[in-house]
Motif scaffolding. Structure first.
Motif, mmCIF file in Angstrom:
data_model
loop_
_atom_site.group_PDB
_atom_site.id
_atom_site.type_symbol
_atom_site.label_atom_id
_atom_site.label_comp_id
_atom_site.label_asym_id
_atom_site.label_seq_id
_atom_site.Cartn_x
_atom_site.Cartn_y
_atom_site.Cartn_z
ATOM 1 N N VAL A 1 0.846 -1.204 0.000
ATOM 2 C CA VAL A 1 0.000 0.000 0.000
ATOM 3 C C VAL A 1 0.878 1.251 0.000
ATOM 4 C CG1 VAL A 1 -1.627 1.332 1.417
ATOM 5 C CG2 VAL A 1 -1.976 -1.102 1.094
ATOM 6 N N LEU A 2 1.928 1.211 0.819
ATOM 7 C CA LEU A 2 2.825 2.373 0.892
ATOM 8 C C LEU A 2 3.577 2.571 -0.424
ATOM 9 C CD1 LEU A 2 4.125 1.814 4.516
ATOM 10 C CD2 LEU A 2 2.647 3.647 3.744
ATOM 11 N N ASP B 1 2.426 1.692 -3.346
ATOM 12 C CA ASP B 1 1.415 2.243 -4.269
ATOM 13 C C ASP B 1 1.243 3.739 -4.028
ATOM 14 O OD1 ASP B 1 0.969 -0.150 -5.463
ATOM 15 O OD2 ASP B 1 -0.822 -0.647 -4.312
ATOM 16 N N ARG B 2 1.255 4.108 -2.743
ATOM 17 C CA ARG B 2 1.088 5.528 -2.422
ATOM 18 C C ARG B 2 2.276 6.341 -2.925
ATOM 19 N NH1 ARG B 2 0.033 8.973 2.969
ATOM 20 N NH2 ARG B 2 -0.452 10.775 1.699
ATOM 21 N N ALA C 1 4.064 5.582 -5.500
ATOM 22 C CA ALA C 1 3.935 5.664 -6.962
ATOM 23 C C ALA C 1 2.893 6.718 -7.356
ATOM 24 C CB ALA C 1 3.538 4.303 -7.510
#
Lengths: 297, 235, 158
Positions: A93-94, A96-97, A99
């Motif tokens: 998730v981190l 993805d964040r 990116a």
């Protein structure tokens, strides 16, 4: 162009002055070592640069703009420290964040590096060890490729092998994607090979800002008979002094001419360069002596 | 243009972060409402009392202020500032959450209401001593949904505003709140004046007028909550 | 969460809202359900019609709602709404037990004792409780009752 311009920067927390009138200009695309003792104000300075804190007095300009609450500048800054990424989320998730946040973030490389460091992306960050957490934060910070990358204690909790690998990674990525990197660390000797400039602060004040070459030749150790060196002590700026019977070791700021150096050598004084770490330690030494003095009292 | 792009990226990233955070929160809400609805049918001889619509609404009143206490805390904000974001975006995303979460939660209670009806039909088919009444009318459903939504938004905005100030100015806010509470308890004139002020909002209104009043109050609360967030330092 | 799950959930949420709206009656249809004409007598008692008298309904009819009304009739009647899902009317015709007896040492008091032979389940699908803030909806929901206890005009209900 200057990446960072600080003018008379003061930051107070209540009555405590964490930064006390720092003026500084850092050019773009340099690796700068931010050195200082614990509580010197390194973290406060980095957080002010990252726009987390508002200066009490003075100004901070990053790429010509005030970073506090300025998304345009903040998008060009990444701060890595041990308080980042405390979410209860998966690493994925981190990533993805990251990116989503930085267009230049290299997600594929981040996944490759995490795999190399044996950090599973489906793990929650809270479950990582201190070293793993540091590695993860470093991977995010480096691969964000932000024009201003701030690394606060980037080797915290890392073993020697990882420290070495991170140094190589940092250097390689910096060569491929030049940017301004400010590294604050206690392990000066390990960063010496990386740093192009050194900013030394003590008690919130700027002690000096020099190129690494200037720091390497900034001071000398003079070792020899007390009678000869005591004469030098009055004429030089002494930053270190240690007595050993008849012998004396003096650390002096290197403003000696070639002639003076030759004369000292001929009178039996041993001259050696003071390392960057020693320069920094001696320049910020407390007047009342070392911890052994406290114990012996 | 570049600035707009940065802002858009930061907003996307921040909303993604809140989306992942609130997935857990939503699951908690689902768990509670499922539990309450199930116990109503399994353990109670009568499933009368509050339907899923009211149960969902009451849960919103409890859970959303707790969520606001969490998202305005320094530690939570520190997490959000791990990636580029400014204070306007944080406040905006909070306001979006305040507006969106009650809507999703109330709509979820609608699903549970239908599930309750379905359960009632099943019970009715399998036993001869179970009965049910559908008391919802179109008007009361629309009015109930709209007013519940606006009241929940107002209460959530109030708690958001309170905690936004509280975490930044703990001593001052504690003293002011404490004094206010003591004045309410010990000074009857103050209490009556305060209650009559509250009464002006809630007594004998029409759904439209109440929504208008609460909408205005909510806007004021948003503005008040924005001030400490705009000024805050990330510590 | 998967994009498809998210989309499906959103559709479900919106659908559920519209489904409830479409399945619900209008206010006037709702009121018509609980009009006097929609109740049928399941038990009735012959009572004296002279003088003023009082009827105590002893048990509550939990979990059902009861309306107590005076009307132009000459018996005490227990009526059940015929629109309750599950055919409450038929069930009560077969199972309701009711007894009316004069309260000893009083002249004017009657006790109406009602009981069910076995527990019954009842679900009341109420709307959002917040509509209780508005008089109009309070009046609307007061119209709802599964049972109606009717007494002649010269009787009081307690």
């Amino acid at each position: 162009m200057n990446a960072v311009i600080l003018q008379d920067l003061v930051k107070r927390f209540g009555k405590k002055k964490a930064l006390d009138g720092i003026s500084l200009e850092l050019q773009e695309n340099r690796i700068v070592g931010l050195i200082g003792r614990n509580g010197a104000g390194k973290t406060t300075l980095l957080r002010t640069l990252a726009g987390f804190l508002r200066p009490t007095v003075g100004s901070v300009l990053v790429f010509g703009q005030n970073p506090f609450d300025n998304i345009r500048v903040l998008s060009d800054i990444v701060l890595m420290d041990d308080e980042r990424y405390t979410d209860n989320s998966d690493l994925r998730v981190l990533i993805d964040r990251a990116a989503l946040s930085w267009s230049q973030f290299d997600k594929a490389m981040a996944l490759k590096l995490l795999d190399y460091f044996n950090i599973p992306v489906k793990t929650k960050i809270k479950k990582l060890s201190k070293g793993m957490k540091t590695l993860f934060s470093l991977v995010i910070a480096l691969l964000s490729r932000c024009p201003l990358t701030l690394l606060d204690e980037p080797t915290l909790g890392l073993d020697a092998a990882h420290r070495k690998e991170i140094s190589s990674l940092l250097l390689k990525d910096y060569v491929n994607y030049p940017r301004t990197i400010i590294v604050s660390s206690h392990l000066i000797s390990e960063l010496e090979g990386l740093m192009e400039q050194v900013v030394l602060i003590d008690n919130g004040r700027l002690v000096f800002h020099k190129t690494i070459e200037d720091v390497q030749s900034y001071a000398l150790y003079l070792t020899g008979r007390r009678s000869i060196l005591e004469e030098q002590e009055g004429r030089r700026r002494v930053i270190y002094k240690e007595s050993m019977g008849e012998m004396l070791v003096l650390g002096v700021v290197n403003d000696l001419s070639a002639e003076e150096l030759r004369r000292l050598e001929s009178s039996g004084i041993e001259i050696s360069a003071m390392g960057v770490q020693d320069v920094c330690v001696n320049m910020t030494r407390q007047d009342e002596g070392g911890v052994l003095d406290v114990v012996s009292k | 243009m570049l600035s707009q792009n940065s802002r858009l990226r930061a907003m996307k990233s921040l909303l993604y972060s809140y989306y992942t955070d609130f997935t857990t929160f939503y699951c908690i809400y689902l768990g509670i409402i499922t539990g309450l609805c199930l116990t109503k049918f399994i353990f109670s001889s009568s499933a009368s009392g509050s339907s899923a619509l009211t149960v969902g609404m009451v849960n919103c009143f409890i859970l959303l202020p707790i969520a606001m206490a969490a998202i305005t805390s320094n530690s939570e904000l520190l997490k959000k500032f791990s990636f580029p974001v400014d204070r306007d975006l944080v406040a905006l995303s909070h306001i979006m959450l305040i507006l969106l979460l009650p809507l999703i939660m109330l709509l979820t209670s609608c699903i549970f209401y239908l599930l309750e009806i379905l359960a009632s039909e099943l019970l009715m088919a399998t036993s001869d001593n179970f009965f049910y009444s559908w008391l919802v009318t179109r008007g009361s459903f629309l009015a109930g949904f709209a007013v519940s939504y606006i009241v929940i938004v107002a209460v959530t905005a109030l708690s958001w505003m309170f905690f936004a100030w509280f975490y930044r100015y703990k001593v001052i806010v504690s003293v002011v709140t404490g004094t206010f509470a003591l004045a309410l308890i010990y000074f009857s004139e103050f209490r009556e004046a305060f209650l009559s002020l509250v009464g002006k909002v809630f007594v004998n209104p029409s759904p439209g007028l109440l929504s208008l009043k609460l909408g205005t109050i909510t806007l004021v609360l948003f503005a008040l909550g924005y001030i400490p967030i705009k000024r805050m330092e990330v510590k | 969460m998967n994009k498809w799950i998210l989309t499906a959930m959103s559709v479900m949420l919106i659908l559920s809202f519209f489904l409830i709206y479409l399945l619900s009656p209008s206010d006037s249809d709702y009121l018509a359900r609980y009009a006097s004409g929609n109740y049928e007598t399941v038990v009735s008692f012959d009572v004296p019609l002279d003088g003023g008298r009082i009827v105590d309904v002893i048990p509550s009819l939990f979990p059902f709602h009861v309306k107590k009304v005076r009307m132009d009739i000459d018996r005490i009647e227990i009526r059940v709404n015929r629109n309750i899902r599950g055919d409450l009317l038929d069930y009560m015709r077969k199972n309701l037990k009711a007894e009316l007896f004069p309260v000893p040492e009083t002249y004017a008091r009657f006790a109406l004792d009602i009981s069910f032979p076995r527990p019954v389940g009842n679900y009341i699908g109420e709307t959002f409780g917040i509509v209780g803030l508005f008089d109009y909806y309070n009046d609307l929901y007061d119209a709802h009752a599964e049972f109606m206890i009717c007494v002649p005009m010269n009787y009081e209900l307690d």
